[in-house]
Design a protein around this motif. Structure first.
Motif, PDB file in Angstrom:
ATOM      1  N   PHE A   1      -9.125   4.899   1.350  1.00  0.00           N
ATOM      2  CA  PHE A   1      -8.292   3.964   0.596  1.00  0.00           C
ATOM      3  C   PHE A   1      -6.915   3.663   1.225  1.00  0.00           C
ATOM      4  O   PHE A   1      -6.583   2.488   1.424  1.00  0.00           O
ATOM      5  N   PRO A   2      -6.095   4.670   1.564  1.00  0.00           N
ATOM      6  CA  PRO A   2      -4.739   4.331   2.035  1.00  0.00           C
ATOM      7  C   PRO A   2      -4.726   3.518   3.323  1.00  0.00           C
ATOM      8  O   PRO A   2      -3.879   2.640   3.492  1.00  0.00           O
ATOM      9  N   THR A   3      -5.664   3.787   4.228  1.00  0.00           N
ATOM     10  CA  THR A   3      -5.685   3.038   5.481  1.00  0.00           C
ATOM     11  C   THR A   3      -6.375   1.679   5.290  1.00  0.00           C
ATOM     12  O   THR A   3      -5.957   0.679   5.864  1.00  0.00           O
ATOM     13  N   ARG A   4      -7.411   1.642   4.465  1.00  0.00           N
ATOM     14  CA  ARG A   4      -8.109   0.376   4.229  1.00  0.00           C
ATOM     15  C   ARG A   4      -7.221  -0.607   3.489  1.00  0.00           C
ATOM     16  O   ARG A   4      -7.121  -1.772   3.846  1.00  0.00           O
ATOM     17  N   THR A   5      -6.531  -0.112   2.457  1.00  0.00           N
ATOM     18  CA  THR A   5      -5.692  -1.007   1.656  1.00  0.00           C
ATOM     19  C   THR A   5      -4.516  -1.527   2.495  1.00  0.00           C
ATOM     20  O   THR A   5      -4.067  -2.660   2.303  1.00  0.00           O
ATOM     21  N   ALA A   6      -4.075  -0.718   3.468  1.00  0.00           N
ATOM     22  CA  ALA A   6      -3.000  -1.158   4.374  1.00  0.00           C
ATOM     23  C   ALA A   6      -3.434  -2.385   5.158  1.00  0.00           C
ATOM     24  O   ALA A   6      -2.642  -3.299   5.399  1.00  0.00           O
ATOM     25  N   ARG A   7      -4.695  -2.430   5.533  1.00  0.00           N
ATOM     26  CA  ARG A   7      -5.179  -3.568   6.311  1.00  0.00           C
ATOM     27  C   ARG A   7      -5.248  -4.839   5.472  1.00  0.00           C
ATOM     28  O   ARG A   7      -5.335  -5.934   6.005  1.00  0.00           O
ATOM     29  N   PHE A   8      -5.211  -4.672   4.147  1.00  0.00           N
ATOM     30  CA  PHE A   8      -5.132  -5.838   3.262  1.00  0.00           C
ATOM     31  C   PHE A   8      -3.689  -6.115   2.833  1.00  0.00           C
ATOM     32  O   PHE A   8      -3.447  -6.907   1.934  1.00  0.00           O
ATOM     33  N   GLY A   9      -2.737  -5.411   3.475  1.00  0.00           N
ATOM     34  CA  GLY A   9      -1.335  -5.701   3.222  1.00  0.00           C
ATOM     35  C   GLY A   9      -0.749  -4.986   2.018  1.00  0.00           C
ATOM     36  O   GLY A   9       0.293  -5.381   1.515  1.00  0.00           O
ATOM     37  N   VAL A  10      -1.405  -3.929   1.544  1.00  0.00           N
ATOM     38  CA  VAL A  10      -0.876  -3.197   0.393  1.00  0.00           C
ATOM     39  C   VAL A  10      -0.192  -1.912   0.880  1.00  0.00           C
ATOM     40  O   VAL A  10      -0.817  -1.072   1.519  1.00  0.00           O
ATOM     41  N   ALA A  11       1.105  -1.810   0.573  1.00  0.00           N
ATOM     42  CA  ALA A  11       1.879  -0.632   0.959  1.00  0.00           C
ATOM     43  C   ALA A  11       2.063   0.269  -0.258  1.00  0.00           C
ATOM     44  O   ALA A  11       2.395  -0.207  -1.346  1.00  0.00           O
ATOM     45  N   LEU A  12       1.843   1.564  -0.072  1.00  0.00           N
ATOM     46  CA  LEU A  12       1.959   2.515  -1.182  1.00  0.00           C
ATOM     47  C   LEU A  12       3.390   3.030  -1.259  1.00  0.00           C
ATOM     48  O   LEU A  12       3.993   3.358  -0.234  1.00  0.00           O
ATOM     49  N   THR A  13       3.940   3.060  -2.470  1.00  0.00           N
ATOM     50  CA  THR A  13       5.295   3.585  -2.642  1.00  0.00           C
ATOM     51  C   THR A  13       5.365   4.400  -3.929  1.00  0.00           C
ATOM     52  O   THR A  13       4.459   4.333  -4.764  1.00  0.00           O
ATOM     53  N   HIS A  14       6.457   5.141  -4.080  1.00  0.00           N
ATOM     54  CA  HIS A  14       6.644   5.930  -5.297  1.00  0.00           C
ATOM     55  C   HIS A  14       6.838   5.050  -6.527  1.00  0.00           C
ATOM     56  O   HIS A  14       6.748   5.523  -7.650  1.00  0.00           O
ATOM     57  N   GLN A  15       7.124   3.750  -6.307  1.00  0.00           N
ATOM     58  CA  GLN A  15       7.251   2.823  -7.439  1.00  0.00           C
ATOM     59  C   GLN A  15       5.953   2.064  -7.667  1.00  0.00           C
ATOM     60  O   GLN A  15       5.927   1.058  -8.364  1.00  0.00           O
ATOM     61  N   GLY A  16       4.869   2.536  -7.043  1.00  0.00           N
ATOM     62  CA  GLY A  16       3.579   1.857  -7.171  1.00  0.00           C
ATOM     63  C   GLY A  16       3.291   1.052  -5.920  1.00  0.00           C
ATOM     64  O   GLY A  16       4.177   0.849  -5.077  1.00  0.00           O
ATOM     65  N   PRO A  17       2.036   0.597  -5.760  1.00  0.00           N
ATOM     66  CA  PRO A  17       1.654  -0.156  -4.563  1.00  0.00           C
ATOM     67  C   PRO A  17       2.312  -1.533  -4.520  1.00  0.00           C
ATOM     68  O   PRO A  17       2.486  -2.173  -5.548  1.00  0.00           O
ATOM     69  N   LEU A  18       2.703  -1.980  -3.313  1.00  0.00           N
ATOM     70  CA  LEU A  18       3.272  -3.319  -3.117  1.00  0.00           C
ATOM     71  C   LEU A  18       2.256  -4.165  -2.364  1.00  0.00           C
ATOM     72  O   LEU A  18       1.835  -3.779  -1.268  1.00  0.00           O
ATOM     73  N   ASN A  19       1.899  -5.309  -2.936  1.00  0.00           N
ATOM     74  CA  ASN A  19       1.026  -6.233  -2.222  1.00  0.00           C
ATOM     75  C   ASN A  19       1.893  -7.177  -1.398  1.00  0.00           C
ATOM     76  O   ASN A  19       2.397  -8.178  -1.894  1.00  0.00           O
ATOM     77  N   LEU A  20       2.043  -6.837  -0.109  1.00  0.00           N
ATOM     78  CA  LEU A  20       2.986  -7.560   0.759  1.00  0.00           C
ATOM     79  C   LEU A  20       2.543  -8.985   1.083  1.00  0.00           C
ATOM     80  O   LEU A  20       3.284  -9.742   1.684  1.00  0.00           O
TER      81      LEU A  20
END
Ligand SMILES: [Zn+2]
Length: 413
Positions: free
Chosen positions: A275-294
């Motif tokens: 999940f963390p690497t796959r979602t990164a390829r779709f532009g989603v960055a994980l943060t302590h305030q929740g995921p950011l869809n960049l």
């Protein structure tokens, strides 16, 4: 065999911190293992992953067996040398990938029969063959071949058959591994099956714990298949309750921050997920305030880093959300932006698990959980509240005005 040393326990939950010493060094638990599908975490060098403090990664046996292939890996001296990774490595049995990726798979008592993606010929993966392939790869932790059924399978007979067969296959894996004389450097883990059925899980746990002296650790398999989360956590809790204290416990296929922290509170030590690497390829960055869809337009003029407190190169070297938005939305071929988000997401996973370890050691893990949930969610997933309450942590105490919602509760903005 692996050295497993328990360093601290949470006074409230079942969380613990331990030190796992393997042939390629020490890994502190609990930990999240990034998945390097084809002997590489997509787009990252081993040095970049190492620099984030990651000491244990997962390689997929099925993919490595196809490409570069066992012969090349053997000539290279194993997967560590082949990919330039000198920390610890875990390989799966190949069974799960095979069942999910092969056009047809037939499970017999002998093994899993599948169609070779190269020749189209029927090919058999037996428990012995799986262990032999993992010997050639040279992982520090190797996994038994298990009979995998989807967690939502309604056919109890099939779940029971798969569970009992997984125990028999464990015995074949133990025998084959013992004959190899590689127990000093490669450590075999058993995989608990039994679906979403407490009685079947219990029977599997009893039989596998009886084989404790022949295995270095235990995995909880057969979850993360779309089951209700309130069943997921109860099965995890049932397993951690019965698994021996002096062996690491690995919950397979989980990677959402809330899943990780709840599982750690229930007594899980290790987890993996794409999940963390796959979602990164779709532009989603994980943060302590929740995921950011960049990819969202609102980031086009957002000049702050993904997370100002993050130590990853993307955040510390001045890459802005606006820059990442630009790269991700306009230059899909340009790997740089995507890579950077991947690196950031692996750093995020390492931080939440490192933070959990520190909090358990300091006796502040319940506070850590409360702070994490307060920052990460606007509305708390009900199952997390239920799961943590079962181990003594109330996320929504009296007088709290936090909203609790069914489902994931995740905010994806
Ligand atoms: Zn970062």
């Amino acid at each position: 065999m692996a050295q497993f040393e328990l360093l601290a326990r949470c006074h409230t939950t079942r969380a613990r911190v331990s030190k796992l010493t393997l042939a390629h060094g020490v890994t502190m638990l609990p930990t999240f293992m990034p998945v390097a599908t084809q002997a590489a975490i997509k787009g990252l060098t081993p040095q970049q992953v190492d620099a984030l403090g990651v000491t244990l990664i997962l390689n997929n046996t099925y993919h490595l067996g196809l490409r570069p292939g066992i012969k090349v890996l053997s000539e290279a001296g194993g997967a560590h040398k082949f990919q330039g990774w000198n920390k610890n490595l875990l390989t799966d049995s190949g069974g799960f990938q095979l069942v999910s990726l092969s056009k047809f798979t037939t499970i017999t008592e002998e093994g899993a029969l599948f169609e070779s993606p190269f020749t189209g010929e029927p090919t058999m993966l037996t428990p012995e063959e799986s262990i032999s392939i993992q010997h050639a790869i040279g992982g520090d932790i190797i996994m038994q071949l298990d009979d995998v059924v989807a967690s939502l399978t309604p056919d109890r007979k099939r779940v029971e058959e798969a569970m009992e067969r997984s125990v028999r296959w464990l015995d074949r894996c133990i025998a084959h591994h013992t004959l190899s004389g590689r127990q000093d450097t490669q450590n075999l883990f058993a995989i608990v099956q039994g679906g979403l059925d407490f009685e079947l899980r219990d029977r599997c746990l009893t039989q596998m714990v009886e084989r404790k002296n022949s295995v270095a650790g235990f995995a909880i398999g057969g979850l993360s298949g779309g089951e209700e989360k309130d069943i997921f956590w109860q099965i995890v809790r049932q397993c951690t309750e019965k698994l021996p204290e002096d062996r690491p416990r690995y919950c397979m296929g989980i990677g959402f921050a809330e899943d990780l922290l709840v599982s750690v509170a229930l007594g899980v030590d290790m987890a993996d997920c794409v999940f963390p690497t796959r979602t990164a390829r779709f532009g989603v960055a994980l943060t302590h305030q929740g995921p950011l869809n960049l990819r969202l337009a609102k980031y086009a003029k957002d000049f702050q880093p993904i997370d100002a407190t993050c130590p990853c190169p993307t955040c510390t070297e001045g890459t802005s959300r606006a820059m990442l938005h630009h790269v991700i939305t306009r230059e899909t071929a340009a790997a740089h932006g995507k890579l950077s988000v991947t690196l950031h997401n692996i750093a995020f996973q390492a931080r939440i698990m490192g933070g959990a370890r520190d909090a358990i050691l300091n006796g502040t893990f319940p506070d850590y959980l409360r702070t994490f949930f307060a920052n990460y969610f606007d509305a708390y997933p009900e199952w997390c509240v239920n799961a943590l309450r079962s181990v003594g942590v109330d996320l929504v105490g009296e007088g709290s005005n936090v909203k609790v919602v069914p489902g994931s509760g995740a905010k994806w903005e």
